[in-house]
Design a protein around this motif. Sequence first.
Motif, PDB file in Angstrom:
ATOM      1  N   VAL A  25    -117.067  99.439  77.365  1.00 55.43           N
ATOM      2  CA  VAL A  25    -117.727  99.938  78.566  1.00 55.43           C
ATOM      3  C   VAL A  25    -119.007 100.662  78.182  1.00 55.43           C
ATOM      4  CG1 VAL A  25    -117.486 101.447  80.569  1.00 55.43           C
ATOM      5  CG2 VAL A  25    -115.512 100.147  79.731  1.00 55.43           C
ATOM      6  N   GLU A  26    -120.135 100.185  78.697  1.00 52.84           N
ATOM      7  CA  GLU A  26    -121.417 100.832  78.441  1.00 52.84           C
ATOM      8  C   GLU A  26    -121.699 101.909  79.466  1.00 52.84           C
ATOM      9  OE1 GLU A  26    -124.504  97.924  78.149  1.00 52.84           O
ATOM     10  OE2 GLU A  26    -123.532  96.904  76.480  1.00 52.84           O
ATOM     11  N   ARG A  27    -121.252 101.685  80.717  1.00 57.45           N
ATOM     12  CA  ARG A  27    -121.465 102.646  81.795  1.00 57.45           C
ATOM     13  C   ARG A  27    -120.268 102.573  82.730  1.00 57.45           C
ATOM     14  NH1 ARG A  27    -124.025 101.510  86.709  1.00 57.45           N
ATOM     15  NH2 ARG A  27    -124.696  99.563  85.764  1.00 57.45           N
ATOM     16  N   ALA A  28    -119.554 103.665  82.870  1.00 60.20           N
ATOM     17  CA  ALA A  28    -118.368 103.691  83.735  1.00 60.20           C
ATOM     18  C   ALA A  28    -118.774 103.502  85.191  1.00 60.20           C
ATOM     19  CB  ALA A  28    -117.626 105.005  83.560  1.00 60.20           C
ATOM     20  N   GLY A  29    -117.899 102.890  85.966  1.00 59.00           N
ATOM     21  CA  GLY A  29    -118.173 102.698  87.384  1.00 59.00           C
ATOM     22  C   GLY A  29    -117.068 101.894  88.033  1.00 59.00           C
ATOM     23  N   ALA A  30    -117.227 101.640  89.313  1.00 58.72           N
ATOM     24  CA  ALA A  30    -116.245 100.864  90.071  1.00 58.72           C
ATOM     25  C   ALA A  30    -116.962 100.100  91.172  1.00 58.72           C
ATOM     26  CB  ALA A  30    -115.193 101.789  90.680  1.00 58.72           C
ATOM     27  N   THR A  31    -116.459  98.914  91.486  1.00 55.85           N
ATOM     28  CA  THR A  31    -117.008  98.094  92.557  1.00 55.85           C
ATOM     29  C   THR A  31    -115.929  97.132  93.014  1.00 55.85           C
ATOM     30  OG1 THR A  31    -118.901  96.741  93.216  1.00 55.85           O
ATOM     31  CG2 THR A  31    -117.927  96.259  91.058  1.00 55.85           C
ATOM     32  N   ASP A  55    -122.826  95.306  86.936  1.00 52.17           N
ATOM     33  CA  ASP A  55    -122.857  95.657  88.350  1.00 52.17           C
ATOM     34  C   ASP A  55    -124.183  96.325  88.681  1.00 52.17           C
ATOM     35  OD1 ASP A  55    -122.059  96.285  91.002  1.00 52.17           O
ATOM     36  OD2 ASP A  55    -121.403  98.262  90.345  1.00 52.17           O
ATOM     37  N   ASP A  56    -124.869  95.801  89.683  1.00 54.86           N
ATOM     38  CA  ASP A  56    -126.083  96.432  90.188  1.00 54.86           C
ATOM     39  C   ASP A  56    -125.751  96.978  91.570  1.00 54.86           C
ATOM     40  OD1 ASP A  56    -128.532  97.243  91.095  1.00 54.86           O
ATOM     41  OD2 ASP A  56    -129.552  95.341  90.725  1.00 54.86           O
ATOM     42  N   GLY A  57    -125.308  98.222  91.600  1.00 58.38           N
ATOM     43  CA  GLY A  57    -124.884  98.843  92.848  1.00 58.38           C
ATOM     44  C   GLY A  57    -125.988  98.915  93.884  1.00 58.38           C
ATOM     45  N   ALA A  58    -127.236  99.047  93.437  1.00 58.91           N
ATOM     46  CA  ALA A  58    -128.362  99.142  94.370  1.00 58.91           C
ATOM     47  C   ALA A  58    -128.534  97.860  95.181  1.00 58.91           C
ATOM     48  CB  ALA A  58    -129.643  99.460  93.597  1.00 58.91           C
ATOM     49  N   SER A  59    -128.319  96.705  94.540  1.00 63.17           N
ATOM     50  CA  SER A  59    -128.483  95.432  95.252  1.00 63.17           C
ATOM     51  C   SER A  59    -127.153  94.875  95.744  1.00 63.17           C
ATOM     52  CB  SER A  59    -129.157  94.399  94.344  1.00 63.17           C
ATOM     53  OG  SER A  59    -128.297  94.034  93.277  1.00 63.17           O
ATOM     54  N   GLY A  60    -126.032  95.494  95.339  1.00 67.62           N
ATOM     55  CA  GLY A  60    -124.720  94.997  95.751  1.00 67.62           C
ATOM     56  C   GLY A  60    -124.371  93.663  95.122  1.00 67.62           C
ATOM     57  N   ARG A  61    -124.748  93.475  93.847  1.00 69.15           N
ATOM     58  CA  ARG A  61    -124.496  92.219  93.148  1.00 69.15           C
ATOM     59  C   ARG A  61    -123.794  92.478  91.818  1.00 69.15           C
ATOM     60  NH1 ARG A  61    -124.937  88.428  96.771  1.00 69.15           N
ATOM     61  NH2 ARG A  61    -125.213  86.862  95.181  1.00 69.15           N
ATOM     62  N   LEU A  62    -122.902  91.573  91.430  1.00 71.71           N
ATOM     63  CA  LEU A  62    -122.222  91.588  90.143  1.00 71.71           C
ATOM     64  C   LEU A  62    -122.631  90.330  89.388  1.00 71.71           C
ATOM     65  CD1 LEU A  62    -119.958  92.895  88.290  1.00 71.71           C
ATOM     66  CD2 LEU A  62    -118.465  91.141  89.269  1.00 71.71           C
ATOM     67  N   THR A  63    -123.151  90.492  88.169  1.00 70.48           N
ATOM     68  CA  THR A  63    -123.500  89.357  87.333  1.00 70.48           C
ATOM     69  C   THR A  63    -122.375  89.127  86.340  1.00 70.48           C
ATOM     70  OG1 THR A  63    -125.848  89.878  87.540  1.00 70.48           O
ATOM     71  CG2 THR A  63    -125.210  88.418  85.728  1.00 70.48           C
ATOM     72  N   VAL A  64    -121.895  87.898  86.254  1.00 70.36           N
ATOM     73  CA  VAL A  64    -120.853  87.500  85.313  1.00 70.36           C
ATOM     74  C   VAL A  64    -121.507  86.527  84.332  1.00 70.36           C
ATOM     75  CG1 VAL A  64    -118.591  86.409  85.039  1.00 70.36           C
ATOM     76  CG2 VAL A  64    -119.125  87.673  87.139  1.00 70.36           C
ATOM     77  N   GLU A  65    -121.528  86.907  83.043  1.00 70.20           N
ATOM     78  CA  GLU A  65    -122.143  86.064  82.017  1.00 70.20           C
ATOM     79  C   GLU A  65    -121.139  85.751  80.924  1.00 70.20           C
ATOM     80  OE1 GLU A  65    -126.536  87.203  81.246  1.00 70.20           O
ATOM     81  OE2 GLU A  65    -125.462  89.073  81.692  1.00 70.20           O
ATOM     82  N   THR A  75    -120.988  92.145  96.068  1.00 65.84           N
ATOM     83  CA  THR A  75    -119.971  93.195  95.918  1.00 65.84           C
ATOM     84  C   THR A  75    -119.987  94.122  97.129  1.00 65.84           C
ATOM     85  OG1 THR A  75    -121.461  94.750  94.821  1.00 65.84           O
ATOM     86  CG2 THR A  75    -120.248  93.211  93.401  1.00 65.84           C
ATOM     87  N   LEU A  76    -118.944  94.939  97.211  1.00 73.33           N
ATOM     88  CA  LEU A  76    -118.869  96.016  98.198  1.00 73.33           C
ATOM     89  C   LEU A  76    -118.520  97.297  97.447  1.00 73.33           C
ATOM     90  CD1 LEU A  76    -116.702  94.321 100.960  1.00 73.33           C
ATOM     91  CD2 LEU A  76    -119.123  94.872 101.114  1.00 73.33           C
ATOM     92  N   PRO A  77    -118.917  98.454  97.979  1.00 76.72           N
ATOM     93  CA  PRO A  77    -118.499  99.715  97.361  1.00 76.72           C
ATOM     94  C   PRO A  77    -116.987  99.847  97.414  1.00 76.72           C
ATOM     95  CG  PRO A  77    -120.233 100.087  98.984  1.00 76.72           C
ATOM     96  CD  PRO A  77    -119.793  98.665  99.131  1.00 76.72           C
ATOM     97  N   LYS A  78    -116.381 100.421  96.370  1.00 81.99           N
ATOM     98  CA  LYS A  78    -114.917 100.539  96.343  1.00 81.99           C
ATOM     99  C   LYS A  78    -114.410 101.396  97.492  1.00 81.99           C
ATOM    100  CE  LYS A  78    -113.779 104.523  93.576  1.00 81.99           C
ATOM    101  NZ  LYS A  78    -112.872 105.010  92.611  1.00 81.99           N
TER     102      LYS A  78
END
Length: 83
Positions: A25-31, A55-65, A75-78
């Motif tokens: 984990v580079e940055r903790a968070g939830a989505t 996770d880009d919370g500002a744009s509401g998008r999750l990138t899966v690579e 995405t939606l806020p948890k």
Amino acid sequence: MVAVTSKNRATDLDIEVVDRAAAVVERAGATTVSAVTLHEIVRKLPDGALVQLTDDGASGRLTVEAGRSNFNRATLPKEDLPV
């Protein structure tokens, strides 16, 4: 970066599933993201594939690579889902 066990939770509002997976984990968070869509993406990857979720919370998008594969999901806020 911290190596941890990531806690993952899914629900269809009738049934809840909780899973734990090894993660760096580079940055903790939830989505939240559609479990059906995420499952379809991940199940088609080869065994042992390194998957990166961003996770880009500002744009509401999750990138899966993973390898050459790159997916972008809404995405939606948890807080928008029931506990």
